[in-house]
Design a protein around this motif. Structure first.
Motif, PDB file in Angstrom:
ATOM      1  N   VAL A 117      -7.586  -4.022   2.490  1.00  0.00           N
ATOM      2  CA  VAL A 117      -6.347  -4.484   2.101  1.00  0.00           C
ATOM      3  C   VAL A 117      -5.896  -3.903   0.836  1.00  0.00           C
ATOM      4  O   VAL A 117      -6.758  -3.141  -0.025  1.00  0.00           O
ATOM      5  N   CYS A 127      -3.248  -4.387  -2.138  1.00  0.00           N
ATOM      6  CA  CYS A 127      -2.161  -5.589  -2.991  1.00  0.00           C
ATOM      7  C   CYS A 127      -1.938  -5.237  -4.187  1.00  0.00           C
ATOM      8  O   CYS A 127      -2.436  -4.319  -4.685  1.00  0.00           O
ATOM      9  N   LYS A 140       0.535  -8.078  -0.265  1.00  0.00           N
ATOM     10  CA  LYS A 140      -0.495  -7.775   0.333  1.00  0.00           C
ATOM     11  C   LYS A 140      -0.387  -7.312   1.933  1.00  0.00           C
ATOM     12  O   LYS A 140       0.573  -7.614   2.491  1.00  0.00           O
ATOM     13  N   ARG A 182      -2.538  -4.843   5.184  1.00  0.00           N
ATOM     14  CA  ARG A 182      -3.794  -4.540   5.763  1.00  0.00           C
ATOM     15  C   ARG A 182      -3.827  -3.361   6.454  1.00  0.00           C
ATOM     16  O   ARG A 182      -2.588  -3.036   7.316  1.00  0.00           O
TER      17      ARG A 182
END
Length: 237
Positions: A137, A139, A204, A206
């Motif tokens: 991830v 963010c 966020k 991924r």
């Protein structure tokens, strides 16, 4: 964190909820890919979030990364002043567009109030995609040109932000939701989510768990043999 925009007043006026709430948002996001491995706190500034990540005990190791040697020294001093363990953190001076890490070696990346300061956000985000492990991830937080408006949809806000971006002379790149989403997708990220509060946006994304060689997600930017993808020895404070 961009040092020239570190005024508590300007952050609060823009809608930033404060370090505690921003850290909570980051921790929730990194549960899905980042915790339990190596975390990079990119453009860490004074280490405000780096210290919190280390104190959480959720990561094998935290890398406090910044281009400014003076900020890294200040970050290290704050660790010492607050008696935060130095055994679980490394202070690395590096260009965000040329990260000194092997491909797929990093579990998660956080960038608090940073990407609007990066000289080439696209190159930097492509580098982050390169070093993140599949499923990892990325963010962080940044500024939007305009707050969300009930009479303007995402496309209208994007158009208005584009006009403002062209009309103003600034060393910073402020954003809108749709432009950020498109940039992350161009660099190979998926599952864009955000939390918007006035001109504050927490994002966020991924890295896909697996990408086929012919996937549309692999853009020229993400796979180019650009110098920004060269692994270099980190300069550690």
């Amino acid at each position: 964190m961009c040092p020239k925009q570190s005024s508590d007043t300007s952050f609060s006026r823009a809608g930033f909820p404060g370090p505690d709430e921003e850290f909570k948002l980051a921790q929730e996001a990194l549960k899905e890919g980042g915790q339990g491995g190596v975390l990079v706190d990119a453009s860490c500034g004074s280490g405000l979030f780096s210290r919190r990540f280390v104190q959480s005990d959720e990561y094998d190791h935290v890398i406090a990364l910044d281009y400014s040697d003076s900020m890294l020294r200040q970050a290290k001093q704050f660790f010492e002043d607050e008696a935060v363990s130095l055994s679980d953190v490394s202070f690395v001076r590096a260009d965000i567009g040329r990260l000194p890490f092997e491909e797929e070696s990093i579990a998660g990346v956080h960038a608090g109030a940073a990407i609007h300061c990066w000289p080439s956000p696209e190159a930097a985000i492509a580098e982050i995609a390169r070093v993140l492990q599949p499923g990892g991830v990325f963010c962080g937080t940044t500024f939007m040109y305009l707050p969300e408006n009930p009479i303007m949809d995402d496309q209208m806000l994007q158009a208005a932000s584009s006009v403002l971006r062209q009309a103003t002379s600034s060393t910073y790149t402020f954003w809108d939701k749709l432009t950020l989403k498109e940039l992350f997708e161009k660099c190979g990220f998926v599952d864009f989510e955000c939390d918007i509060r006035q001109q504050f946006i927490f994002f966020k994304v991924r890295k896909p768990s697996a990408i086929a060689e012919d996937s549309d997600l692999l853009t020229e930017t993400a796979v180019t043999e650009d110098p920004s993808a060269t692994v270099v020895e980190p300069e550690i404070v």
